[in-house]
Design a protein around this motif. Structure first.
Motif, PDB file in Angstrom:
ATOM      1  N   GLU B   4       0.816  -1.206   0.000  1.00 13.89           N
ATOM      2  CA  GLU B   4       0.000   0.000   0.000  1.00 13.89           C
ATOM      3  C   GLU B   4       0.856   1.265   0.000  1.00 13.89           C
ATOM      4  O   GLU B   4       0.332   2.362  -0.075  1.00 13.89           O
ATOM      5  CB  GLU B   4      -0.933   0.014   1.224  1.00 13.89           C
ATOM      6  N   TYR B  25      -1.802   2.830  -2.145  1.00 12.05           N
ATOM      7  CA  TYR B  25      -3.133   3.251  -1.687  1.00 12.05           C
ATOM      8  C   TYR B  25      -3.434   4.659  -2.196  1.00 12.05           C
ATOM      9  O   TYR B  25      -2.740   5.604  -1.852  1.00 12.05           O
ATOM     10  CB  TYR B  25      -3.136   3.215  -0.162  1.00 12.05           C
ATOM     11  N   ASN B  27      -5.425   7.345  -1.515  1.00 12.27           N
ATOM     12  CA  ASN B  27      -6.299   8.044  -0.564  1.00 12.27           C
ATOM     13  C   ASN B  27      -6.078   9.541  -0.776  1.00 12.27           C
ATOM     14  O   ASN B  27      -5.716   9.957  -1.868  1.00 12.27           O
ATOM     15  CB  ASN B  27      -5.975   7.589   0.864  1.00 12.27           C
ATOM     16  N   ARG B  57      -4.170  -1.518  -5.656  1.00  8.36           N
ATOM     17  CA  ARG B  57      -5.248  -2.485  -5.408  1.00  8.36           C
ATOM     18  C   ARG B  57      -6.361  -1.884  -4.578  1.00  8.36           C
ATOM     19  O   ARG B  57      -7.463  -2.422  -4.514  1.00  8.36           O
ATOM     20  CB  ARG B  57      -4.686  -3.724  -4.697  1.00  8.36           C
ATOM     21  N   ILE B  58      -6.077  -0.791  -3.908  1.00 10.11           N
ATOM     22  CA  ILE B  58      -7.129  -0.208  -3.071  1.00 10.11           C
ATOM     23  C   ILE B  58      -7.120   1.307  -3.206  1.00 10.11           C
ATOM     24  O   ILE B  58      -6.074   1.932  -3.369  1.00 10.11           O
ATOM     25  CB  ILE B  58      -6.992  -0.683  -1.603  1.00 10.11           C
ATOM     26  N   ILE B  59      -8.321   1.833  -3.163  1.00  5.17           N
ATOM     27  CA  ILE B  59      -8.519   3.251  -3.447  1.00  5.17           C
ATOM     28  C   ILE B  59      -9.689   3.699  -2.577  1.00  5.17           C
ATOM     29  O   ILE B  59     -10.494   2.864  -2.164  1.00  5.17           O
ATOM     30  CB  ILE B  59      -8.815   3.420  -4.955  1.00  5.17           C
ATOM     31  N   ASN B  60      -9.777   4.958  -2.271  1.00  3.11           N
ATOM     32  CA  ASN B  60     -10.987   5.395  -1.559  1.00  3.11           C
ATOM     33  C   ASN B  60     -11.612   6.603  -2.243  1.00  3.11           C
ATOM     34  O   ASN B  60     -11.029   7.184  -3.168  1.00  3.11           O
ATOM     35  CB  ASN B  60     -10.712   5.618  -0.063  1.00  3.11           C
ATOM     36  N   SER B  61     -12.802   6.963  -1.777  1.00  5.98           N
ATOM     37  CA  SER B  61     -13.568   7.993  -2.477  1.00  5.98           C
ATOM     38  C   SER B  61     -12.896   9.356  -2.396  1.00  5.98           C
ATOM     39  O   SER B  61     -13.087  10.193  -3.286  1.00  5.98           O
ATOM     40  CB  SER B  61     -14.994   8.058  -1.931  1.00  5.98           C
ATOM     41  N   ILE B  62     -12.107   9.580  -1.354  1.00 10.70           N
ATOM     42  CA  ILE B  62     -11.409  10.872  -1.254  1.00 10.70           C
ATOM     43  C   ILE B  62     -10.332  10.944  -2.335  1.00 10.70           C
ATOM     44  O   ILE B  62     -10.169  11.966  -3.012  1.00 10.70           O
ATOM     45  CB  ILE B  62     -10.792  11.051   0.151  1.00 10.70           C
ATOM     46  N   SER B  65     -11.984  11.552  -5.593  1.00 13.88           N
ATOM     47  CA  SER B  65     -12.424  12.946  -5.693  1.00 13.88           C
ATOM     48  C   SER B  65     -11.296  13.840  -6.191  1.00 13.88           C
ATOM     49  O   SER B  65     -11.508  14.759  -6.988  1.00 13.88           O
ATOM     50  CB  SER B  65     -12.899  13.452  -4.327  1.00 13.88           C
ATOM     51  N   ILE B  66     -10.083  13.547  -5.717  1.00 10.66           N
ATOM     52  CA  ILE B  66      -8.934  14.339  -6.169  1.00 10.66           C
ATOM     53  C   ILE B  66      -8.653  14.059  -7.653  1.00 10.66           C
ATOM     54  O   ILE B  66      -8.342  14.975  -8.418  1.00 10.66           O
ATOM     55  CB  ILE B  66      -7.703  14.043  -5.294  1.00 10.66           C
ATOM     56  N   THR B  89     -12.682  -3.693  -9.469  1.00 15.09           N
ATOM     57  CA  THR B  89     -13.379  -2.883  -8.455  1.00 15.09           C
ATOM     58  C   THR B  89     -13.053  -1.404  -8.614  1.00 15.09           C
ATOM     59  O   THR B  89     -13.938  -0.542  -8.504  1.00 15.09           O
ATOM     60  CB  THR B  89     -13.013  -3.364  -7.039  1.00 15.09           C
ATOM     61  N   LYS B  92     -14.952  -0.119 -11.445  1.00 12.77           N
ATOM     62  CA  LYS B  92     -16.368   0.077 -11.088  1.00 12.77           C
ATOM     63  C   LYS B  92     -16.558   1.369 -10.281  1.00 12.77           C
ATOM     64  O   LYS B  92     -17.513   2.118 -10.512  1.00 12.77           O
ATOM     65  CB  LYS B  92     -16.859  -1.125 -10.279  1.00 12.77           C
ATOM     66  N   THR B  93     -15.637   1.650  -9.369  1.00 15.90           N
ATOM     67  CA  THR B  93     -15.778   2.883  -8.582  1.00 15.90           C
ATOM     68  C   THR B  93     -15.623   4.113  -9.490  1.00 15.90           C
ATOM     69  O   THR B  93     -16.300   5.118  -9.290  1.00 15.90           O
ATOM     70  CB  THR B  93     -14.751   2.953  -7.432  1.00 15.90           C
ATOM     71  N   MET B  97     -18.563   6.929  -9.794  1.00 18.08           N
ATOM     72  CA  MET B  97     -18.316   8.331  -9.455  1.00 18.08           C
ATOM     73  C   MET B  97     -18.205   9.236 -10.678  1.00 18.08           C
ATOM     74  O   MET B  97     -17.977  10.435 -10.541  1.00 18.08           O
ATOM     75  CB  MET B  97     -17.055   8.438  -8.594  1.00 18.08           C
TER      76      MET B  97
END
Lengths: 139, 122
Positions: B4, B25, B27, B57-62, B65-66, B89, B92-93, B97
């Motif tokens: 990450e 990651y 974020n 492999r992993i991401i978040n909505s914040i 947004s950037i 995934t 898909k996100t 968004m």
């Protein structure tokens, strides 16, 4: 075989919850894509709890449950903050690119899209997000 | 969770396409690191950009947004933005968004560069 985590409010702690989902999902024989969806949804629930949960620790439980003959990986995220009205959260809609200031606030939408079943219970002092992703056949 | 740890690198291909490779990651910090890389490439005159997320492999909505803000900025500069090597995934996100409405999403770097009209490093 459930996992229970008491997460302190430190940067990137949501990744600990994601790792728990990954380990349990792998043990259940879930596909990498389903595991990843559940991990991202759990990260989003943790971020909401970190943002709105006040100063209390976040409680995360990852388990396997059986509902009406179907097995699910279940992730629950609990905080003890001010709570919110889940009905007031905007749902998925048009792109927020160009002309719309609100680019944030996607957490619940992503959770609902990525998981098979989602329940949000919230009142002042307790918010509990319960998310389920189906395991194996019969999905 | 070594995988990450965020790593971002950039290169400008001979035909001017800027490529940002990001792994780890995505974020708020990861998204900002990508945004900073985009800023540098824009300053160097590259307005057609490809973000290669192999290794993410992993991401978040914040973080996403950037990326949306980056996309807006690039569109305002009459530029183009594309992504490649997304996990299902993450793809898909991006669709949920709205990022996929304005940015090209491609399975791999070669396909993306072809769609952007680039000949890559060849």
């Amino acid at each position: 075989m459930g996992v229970e985590l008491h997460l302190p409010l430190i940067p990137d702690v949501e990744l600990v919850a994601a790792k728990a989902v990954e380990v349990v999902g792998r043990d259940l024989g879930m596909t990498p894509e389903d595991i990843e969806s559940a991990a991202v949804a759990t990260v989003e629930a943790c971020l909401n709890a970190l943002e709105h949960g006040g100063n209390s620790k976040i409680l995360v439980r990852v388990d396997v449950v059986e509902v009406e003959g179907r097995r699910f990986l279940q992730a629950e995220v609990e905080d003890h903050g001010v709570g919110f009205d889940p009905r007031a959260v905007p749902g998925a809609g048009a792109s927020r690119v160009h002309g719309c200031a609100a680019k944030r606030g996607w957490g619940l939408t992503l959770i609902r899209e990525l998981m098979d079943e989602v329940q949000v219970r919230s009142r002042p002092g307790l918010t509990l997000v319960t998310m389920r992703k189906g395991v194996g056949e019969g999905r | 969770m070594e995988q990450e740890q965020l790593q971002v690198s950039t290169e400008i291909l001979p035909d001017g396409v800027g490529v940002i490779s990001a792994s780890g990651y995505i974020n708020n910090e990861g998204g900002q690191a990508v945004a900073d890389a985009v800023e540098r490439l824009l300053e160097e005159g590259s307005t057609t950009l490809l973000v290669d997320l192999s290794g993410t492999r992993i991401i978040n909505s914040i973080g996403i947004s950037i990326l949306l803000e980056i996309l807006e900025k690039l569109l305002d500069a009459s530029g183009r933005l594309a992504f490649c090597n997304l996990t299902p995934t993450i793809a898909k996100t991006f669709e949920i968004m709205g990022l996929a409405q304005y940015a090209g999403i491609y399975p791999d770097r070669e396909t993306a560069l072809g769609a952007l009209g680039s000949h890559g490093g060849a």
